[in-house]
Design a protein around this motif. Structure first.
Motif, PDB file in Angstrom:
ATOM      1  N   ALA A  84      11.460   2.715  -9.333  1.00 44.20           N
ATOM      2  CA  ALA A  84      11.821   4.121  -9.196  1.00 44.20           C
ATOM      3  C   ALA A  84      10.649   4.924  -8.626  1.00 44.20           C
ATOM      4  N   GLY A  85       9.434   4.515  -8.957  1.00 45.97           N
ATOM      5  CA  GLY A  85       8.271   5.202  -8.412  1.00 45.97           C
ATOM      6  C   GLY A  85       8.198   5.110  -6.905  1.00 45.97           C
ATOM      7  N   GLU A  86       8.538   3.952  -6.358  1.00 43.78           N
ATOM      8  CA  GLU A  86       8.550   3.799  -4.902  1.00 43.78           C
ATOM      9  C   GLU A  86       9.684   4.599  -4.275  1.00 43.78           C
ATOM     10  N   MET A  87      10.812   4.688  -4.963  1.00 46.09           N
ATOM     11  CA  MET A  87      11.894   5.554  -4.478  1.00 46.09           C
ATOM     12  C   MET A  87      11.421   7.002  -4.410  1.00 46.09           C
ATOM     13  N   SER A  88      10.715   7.447  -5.433  1.00 45.91           N
ATOM     14  CA  SER A  88      10.232   8.823  -5.477  1.00 45.91           C
ATOM     15  C   SER A  88       9.301   9.116  -4.306  1.00 45.91           C
ATOM     16  N   LEU A  89       8.460   8.158  -3.985  1.00 46.80           N
ATOM     17  CA  LEU A  89       7.559   8.319  -2.844  1.00 46.80           C
ATOM     18  C   LEU A  89       8.342   8.511  -1.553  1.00 46.80           C
ATOM     19  N   LEU A  90       9.397   7.733  -1.380  1.00 49.36           N
ATOM     20  CA  LEU A  90      10.209   7.859  -0.174  1.00 49.36           C
ATOM     21  C   LEU A  90      10.996   9.171  -0.164  1.00 49.36           C
ATOM     22  N   LEU A  91      11.446   9.589  -1.339  1.00 50.01           N
ATOM     23  CA  LEU A  91      12.164  10.862  -1.432  1.00 50.01           C
ATOM     24  C   LEU A  91      11.297  12.019  -0.956  1.00 50.01           C
ATOM     25  N   ASP A  92      10.006  11.947  -1.278  1.00 47.27           N
ATOM     26  CA  ASP A  92       9.084  12.999  -0.852  1.00 47.27           C
ATOM     27  C   ASP A  92       9.034  13.123   0.668  1.00 47.27           C
ATOM     28  N   HIS A  93       9.355  12.024   1.354  1.00 48.40           N
ATOM     29  CA  HIS A  93       9.351  12.034   2.825  1.00 48.40           C
ATOM     30  C   HIS A  93      10.762  12.090   3.393  1.00 48.40           C
TER      31      HIS A  93
ATOM     32  N   HIS B 224       0.874  -1.184   0.000  1.00 49.86           N
ATOM     33  CA  HIS B 224       0.000   0.000   0.000  1.00 49.86           C
ATOM     34  C   HIS B 224       0.908   1.229   0.000  1.00 49.86           C
ATOM     35  N   PRO B 225       1.208   1.760  -1.175  1.00 50.39           N
ATOM     36  CA  PRO B 225       2.184   2.849  -1.288  1.00 50.39           C
ATOM     37  C   PRO B 225       1.588   4.221  -1.011  1.00 50.39           C
ATOM     38  N   ASP B 226       0.974   4.369   0.134  1.00 50.27           N
ATOM     39  CA  ASP B 226       0.367   5.658   0.456  1.00 50.27           C
ATOM     40  C   ASP B 226       1.311   6.492   1.316  1.00 50.27           C
ATOM     41  N   PRO B 227       1.392   7.792   1.047  1.00 50.81           N
ATOM     42  CA  PRO B 227       2.303   8.649   1.816  1.00 50.81           C
ATOM     43  C   PRO B 227       2.051   8.617   3.323  1.00 50.81           C
ATOM     44  N   GLU B 228       0.802   8.501   3.743  1.00 48.96           N
ATOM     45  CA  GLU B 228       0.522   8.481   5.179  1.00 48.96           C
ATOM     46  C   GLU B 228       1.072   7.223   5.831  1.00 48.96           C
ATOM     47  N   ILE B 229       1.014   6.098   5.134  1.00 50.64           N
ATOM     48  CA  ILE B 229       1.575   4.857   5.672  1.00 50.64           C
ATOM     49  C   ILE B 229       3.091   4.964   5.737  1.00 50.64           C
ATOM     50  N   ILE B 230       3.704   5.516   4.683  1.00 53.00           N
ATOM     51  CA  ILE B 230       5.153   5.732   4.690  1.00 53.00           C
ATOM     52  C   ILE B 230       5.549   6.597   5.881  1.00 53.00           C
ATOM     53  N   LYS B 231       4.778   7.628   6.143  1.00 46.72           N
ATOM     54  CA  LYS B 231       5.082   8.537   7.248  1.00 46.72           C
ATOM     55  C   LYS B 231       5.075   7.813   8.588  1.00 46.72           C
ATOM     56  N   ILE B 232       4.086   6.954   8.808  1.00 45.12           N
ATOM     57  CA  ILE B 232       3.989   6.236  10.079  1.00 45.12           C
ATOM     58  C   ILE B 232       5.129   5.240  10.229  1.00 45.12           C
ATOM     59  N   ILE B 233       5.417   4.476   9.172  1.00 43.83           N
ATOM     60  CA  ILE B 233       6.523   3.516   9.245  1.00 43.83           C
ATOM     61  C   ILE B 233       7.842   4.238   9.488  1.00 43.83           C
TER      62      ILE B 233
END
Length: 395
Positions: free
Chosen positions: A87-96, A66-75
């Protein structure tokens, strides 16, 4: 003659629950419908429970679940690492502002651009499973460490993740030798025994076999293998029977206790963490009576949040706030396609237009695999911090 509509036996919760009904109705009044409700408290509880069950293992959240920014933030706040595959998942992490050093790139097959993107991001650990992928890393050999993925197919897993990837155990030694000849550092081994495992027996088998393989290689290696990635496979409670992760992990923990104490242990949990953390809230938009079945048309379905029923072989427990005689019913999604059926031949009390239908255990491989068919808007994700745990059915 075979029944064209076999009975849907998924867990179903019916009847009055004023507190839950008001809670979900208030969310719909504020945010609209359909919704995916992320309970941050449940996600945090699950992460800490798995940490307690596997205390010597570093947890890398499988972003694909579940590649949602809110989940990334909590983890990220919990100090977890991240299992990435694009690369798309890397970009999501870069945003955080998550460092690439806190990731492992687990897709065994990569284009050269993907490798360069990963290195630019800061990832240094890459998974491969064959000599062709090893050769792709030669230009970057001074900057990468490799985990060799080994195939351990499990008959009990709902989703077989060793069919498409992973070398055979008897190929490991030759691949390590090839890596050494190419000047590429093999850090250790990895495996994934499949998704939604019923028990941990295949994990134990894979850990024990990898232990022996690494010991044999280390007897003559200049740089000993010292990392073992045990993948995922930790289950979600789609049956609502209650899931004891401590009991599930006990044999895994015993197998890991046999390994050298200085080895670095990694796991890639996804489903166990996010499935119970997200609830679907949909509204009955229409109803009809057709061929002896009551049809209810929701504002979300198979092309949206329920996509995991097709792609992930999951069946999600449902809840309605009605009681009465259960009649043969079909619950359908909002698109024009006839395949868009959430539940077929399920016994439901009569529902009315405007009623809510709640889907439980809907965090993993639901929003991740949704489409935009008919250009129907996605369910909106709403983040809450609620003490309510996912329901458990008591027989």
């Amino acid at each position: 003659m075979n029944n064209p509509h076999p009975i849907d036996t998924r867990p179903l919760i019916t009847g009055d629950d004023p507190a839950a009904q008001t809670y979900y109705q208030d969310l719909v009044s504020e945010y609209g419908s359909p919704l995916l409700v992320l309970n941050g408290r449940v996600l945090k509880t699950r992460f800490k429970a798995l940490q307690a069950a596997l205390p010597e293992v570093d947890l890398y959240y499988a972003v694909k679940a579940h590649p949602d920014p809110e989940i990334i933030k909590i983890i990220d706040q919990l100090g977890g690492g991240f299992d990435i595959a694009s690369a798309g998942e890397m970009s999501l992490l870069l945003d955080h502002k998550v460092s690439g050093r806190r990731t492992i790139h687990t897709h065994p097959i990569k284009k050269d651009q993907e490798i360069r993107d990963g290195l630019r991001f800061g990832a240094t650990t890459f998974v491969i499973d064959n000599v062709h992928e090893l050769k792709k890393l030669v230009p970057y050999r001074s900057r990468v460490g490799v985990l060799l993925r080994v195939s351990f197919r499990s008959a009990s897993a709902i989703v077989d993740l060793s069919k498409k990837f992973g070398c055979a155990p008897d190929e490991v030694s030759e691949l390590v030798q090839e890596a050494n000849a190419l000047g590429i550092h093999v850090k250790g081994l990895s495996f994934h025994v499949g998704s939604q495992c019923h028990d941990a027996s295949k994990h134990v088998e894979a850990i024990s076999r990898c232990h022996r393989l690494m010991q044999e290689i280390n007897e003559t290696a200049n740089k000993p293998l010292s990392v073992l990635d045990i993948g995922g496979g930790f289950p979600a409670d789609y049956e609502l029977k209650g899931l004891d992760i401590e009991a599930f992990c006990m044999p895994i923990r015993a197998a890991l206790a046999e390994l050298p104490r200085d080895w670095h242990l990694i796991a890639e949990p996804g489903r166990y963490l996010v499935a119970p953390s997200v609830t679907s809230v949909t509204t009955v938009a229409g109803k009809s009576m057709r061929n002896g079945f009551r049809w209810y048309y929701l504002d979300d379905g198979i092309y949206g949040s329920y996509s995991g029923q097709l792609f992930d072989h999951a069946t999600y427990p449902l809840q309605v706030f009605r009681d009465g005689e259960r009649m043969p019913s079909i619950v359908a999604g909002p698109t024009c396609d006839s395949i868009d059926v959430v539940a077929e031949n399920i016994g439901l009390p009569e529902l009315e237009i405007g009623d809510l239908v709640i889907g439980h255990q809907m965090g993993a491989y639901t929003a991740a695999t949704k489409t935009r068919f008919n250009s129907i808007p996605d369910a909106r994700l709403v983040v809450v911090d609620h003490p309510q745990e996912p329901p458990v059915l008591v027989n």
